[in-house]
Design a protein around this motif. Structure first.
Motif, PDB file in Angstrom:
ATOM      1  N   SER A   1     -30.509  38.274 -30.188  1.00 45.04           N
ATOM      2  CA  SER A   1     -31.897  37.821 -30.244  1.00 45.04           C
ATOM      3  C   SER A   1     -32.141  36.801 -31.360  1.00 45.04           C
ATOM      4  N   ASP A   2     -31.120  36.455 -32.098  1.00 47.98           N
ATOM      5  CA  ASP A   2     -31.258  35.537 -33.226  1.00 47.98           C
ATOM      6  C   ASP A   2     -31.765  34.176 -32.749  1.00 47.98           C
ATOM      7  N   LEU A   3     -32.837  33.685 -33.361  1.00 49.20           N
ATOM      8  CA  LEU A   3     -33.445  32.406 -32.990  1.00 49.20           C
ATOM      9  C   LEU A   3     -32.444  31.268 -33.112  1.00 49.20           C
ATOM     10  N   ARG A   4     -31.628  31.273 -34.162  1.00 46.48           N
ATOM     11  CA  ARG A   4     -30.638  30.204 -34.333  1.00 46.48           C
ATOM     12  C   ARG A   4     -29.667  30.163 -33.161  1.00 46.48           C
ATOM     13  N   LEU A   5     -29.274  31.326 -32.686  1.00 43.02           N
ATOM     14  CA  LEU A   5     -28.354  31.393 -31.561  1.00 43.02           C
ATOM     15  C   LEU A   5     -29.008  30.826 -30.308  1.00 43.02           C
ATOM     16  N   ASN A   6     -30.271  31.170 -30.069  1.00 44.20           N
ATOM     17  CA  ASN A   6     -30.984  30.643 -28.908  1.00 44.20           C
ATOM     18  C   ASN A   6     -31.132  29.129 -28.994  1.00 44.20           C
ATOM     19  N   GLU A   7     -31.399  28.608 -30.182  1.00 45.82           N
ATOM     20  CA  GLU A   7     -31.496  27.159 -30.365  1.00 45.82           C
ATOM     21  C   GLU A   7     -30.150  26.493 -30.087  1.00 45.82           C
ATOM     22  N   MET A   8     -29.070  27.115 -30.518  1.00 48.21           N
ATOM     23  CA  MET A   8     -27.737  26.558 -30.282  1.00 48.21           C
ATOM     24  C   MET A   8     -27.408  26.552 -28.794  1.00 48.21           C
ATOM     25  N   LYS A   9     -27.765  27.621 -28.077  1.00 45.01           N
ATOM     26  CA  LYS A   9     -27.522  27.682 -26.633  1.00 45.01           C
ATOM     27  C   LYS A   9     -28.278  26.556 -25.928  1.00 45.01           C
ATOM     28  N   THR A  10     -29.506  26.309 -26.333  1.00 46.32           N
ATOM     29  CA  THR A  10     -30.308  25.230 -25.753  1.00 46.32           C
ATOM     30  C   THR A  10     -29.641  23.883 -26.006  1.00 46.32           C
ATOM     31  N   LEU A  11     -29.175  23.669 -27.218  1.00 46.30           N
ATOM     32  CA  LEU A  11     -28.513  22.408 -27.566  1.00 46.30           C
ATOM     33  C   LEU A  11     -27.229  22.205 -26.758  1.00 46.30           C
ATOM     34  N   LEU A  12     -26.465  23.267 -26.568  1.00 48.95           N
ATOM     35  CA  LEU A  12     -25.263  23.163 -25.747  1.00 48.95           C
ATOM     36  C   LEU A  12     -25.626  22.737 -24.325  1.00 48.95           C
ATOM     37  N   ALA A  13     -26.649  23.371 -23.749  1.00 47.25           N
ATOM     38  CA  ALA A  13     -27.078  23.033 -22.388  1.00 47.25           C
ATOM     39  C   ALA A  13     -27.534  21.576 -22.307  1.00 47.25           C
ATOM     40  N   GLN A  14     -28.253  21.105 -23.327  1.00 45.95           N
ATOM     41  CA  GLN A  14     -28.722  19.717 -23.342  1.00 45.95           C
ATOM     42  C   GLN A  14     -27.562  18.730 -23.400  1.00 45.95           C
ATOM     43  N   ASN A  15     -26.424  19.177 -23.875  1.00 47.78           N
ATOM     44  CA  ASN A  15     -25.237  18.325 -23.974  1.00 47.78           C
ATOM     45  C   ASN A  15     -24.252  18.571 -22.832  1.00 47.78           C
ATOM     46  N   GLY A  16     -24.725  19.206 -21.774  1.00 46.25           N
ATOM     47  CA  GLY A  16     -23.903  19.399 -20.583  1.00 46.25           C
ATOM     48  C   GLY A  16     -22.909  20.536 -20.669  1.00 46.25           C
ATOM     49  N   ILE A  17     -23.045  21.371 -21.680  1.00 39.75           N
ATOM     50  CA  ILE A  17     -22.111  22.492 -21.833  1.00 39.75           C
ATOM     51  C   ILE A  17     -22.756  23.734 -21.234  1.00 39.75           C
ATOM     52  N   LYS A  18     -22.274  24.088 -20.050  1.00 34.20           N
ATOM     53  CA  LYS A  18     -22.843  25.223 -19.332  1.00 34.20           C
ATOM     54  C   LYS A  18     -22.047  26.492 -19.571  1.00 34.20           C
ATOM     55  N   GLN A  19     -20.781  26.307 -19.943  1.00 32.56           N
ATOM     56  CA  GLN A  19     -19.932  27.466 -20.173  1.00 32.56           C
ATOM     57  C   GLN A  19     -19.501  27.493 -21.633  1.00 32.56           C
ATOM     58  N   TYR A  20     -19.718  28.621 -22.251  1.00 41.33           N
ATOM     59  CA  TYR A  20     -19.295  28.850 -23.628  1.00 41.33           C
ATOM     60  C   TYR A  20     -19.055  30.342 -23.761  1.00 41.33           C
ATOM     61  N   ARG A  21     -18.371  30.711 -24.799  1.00 39.44           N
ATOM     62  CA  ARG A  21     -18.125  32.126 -25.053  1.00 39.44           C
ATOM     63  C   ARG A  21     -18.589  32.479 -26.446  1.00 39.44           C
ATOM     64  N   LEU A  22     -19.176  33.634 -26.569  1.00 43.94           N
ATOM     65  CA  LEU A  22     -19.463  34.230 -27.863  1.00 43.94           C
ATOM     66  C   LEU A  22     -18.560  35.442 -27.980  1.00 43.94           C
ATOM     67  N   GLU A  23     -17.750  35.457 -29.008  1.00 41.02           N
ATOM     68  CA  GLU A  23     -16.839  36.579 -29.210  1.00 41.02           C
ATOM     69  C   GLU A  23     -17.030  37.132 -30.608  1.00 41.02           C
ATOM     70  N   GLU A  24     -16.993  38.428 -30.698  1.00 49.05           N
ATOM     71  CA  GLU A  24     -17.044  39.048 -32.014  1.00 49.05           C
ATOM     72  C   GLU A  24     -15.614  39.229 -32.491  1.00 49.05           C
ATOM     73  N   THR A  25     -15.369  38.842 -33.732  1.00 49.05           N
ATOM     74  CA  THR A  25     -14.029  39.035 -34.266  1.00 49.05           C
ATOM     75  C   THR A  25     -13.738  40.528 -34.245  1.00 49.05           C
ATOM     76  N   SER A  26     -12.536  40.865 -33.839  1.00 49.22           N
ATOM     77  CA  SER A  26     -12.204  42.275 -33.654  1.00 49.22           C
ATOM     78  C   SER A  26     -11.783  42.971 -34.930  1.00 49.22           C
ATOM     79  N   LYS A  27     -11.377  42.179 -35.905  1.00 46.69           N
ATOM     80  CA  LYS A  27     -10.911  42.777 -37.151  1.00 46.69           C
ATOM     81  C   LYS A  27     -11.839  42.384 -38.290  1.00 46.69           C
ATOM     82  N   THR A  28     -11.921  43.249 -39.249  1.00 47.15           N
ATOM     83  CA  THR A  28     -12.667  42.917 -40.446  1.00 47.15           C
ATOM     84  C   THR A  28     -11.944  41.790 -41.166  1.00 47.15           C
ATOM     85  N   MET A  29     -12.687  40.778 -41.557  1.00 44.49           N
ATOM     86  CA  MET A  29     -12.082  39.628 -42.224  1.00 44.49           C
ATOM     87  C   MET A  29     -12.198  39.804 -43.731  1.00 44.49           C
ATOM     88  N   LEU A  30     -11.314  39.173 -44.443  1.00 45.10           N
ATOM     89  CA  LEU A  30     -11.375  39.174 -45.894  1.00 45.10           C
ATOM     90  C   LEU A  30     -11.932  37.831 -46.356  1.00 45.10           C
TER      91      LEU A  30
END
Length: 145
Positions: A93-122
């Motif tokens: 629900s993050d507003l920044r994420l929704n804005e980014m999705k809109t920008l991708l669509a405006q640039n012709g990018i219909k397919q993208y993936r959001l992935e959560e890193t599976s491991k804790t990062m250092l």
């Protein structure tokens, strides 16, 4: 810059690397990087375009205007090029994420993936919560027949 130095060490002259860092510190970390841009993603200028743009705890996370930064990444990415961007910890629900999705669509990018890193990062030697990665490929524009 540090990830690029590691890639350059592994692949040598097979790849050309350009790194972006806020300030050039610990010069040893960037050994082998072909070109190093210094500054904020929203202010750095380059006329180059890239096959791959990779951000690990980098530009998109640390700038105030994330959609402006994403537009710069889109401008720098070659048609057919891929971006892998660490967005930090975001929620659907993050507003920044929704804005980014809109920008991708405006640039012709219909397919993208959001992935959560599976491991804790250092980060700086301390563990962090999993982060969201945004992955997409810039479409190749085809000329009309």
């Amino acid at each position: 810059g540090v990830a690029l130095a590691q890639l350059k060490k592994k692949f040598g002259t097979k790849i050309k690397t350009t790194g972006l860092v806020f300030e050039r510190t610990l010069k040893e970390k960037y050994r082998g990087v072909d070109r190093l841009l210094v500054g904020d993603l929203n202010k750095v200028n380059t006329r180059e375009s890239y096959d791959l743009i990779y951000s690990y705890q980098g530009a998109i996370v640390h700038v105030d205007m994330k959609t402006t930064a994403l537009q710069r990444v889109l401008n720098w990415l070659k048609p057919g090029g891929t971006a892998v961007l660490d967005l930090g910890k975001l929620y659907p629900s993050d507003l920044r994420l929704n804005e980014m999705k809109t920008l991708l669509a405006q640039n012709g990018i219909k397919q993208y993936r959001l992935e959560e890193t599976s491991k804790t990062m250092l980060i700086m030697g301390r563990p962090t919560a999993p982060h969201q990665l945004l992955l997409f490929t810039k479409p190749v524009r085809k000329l009309p027949k």
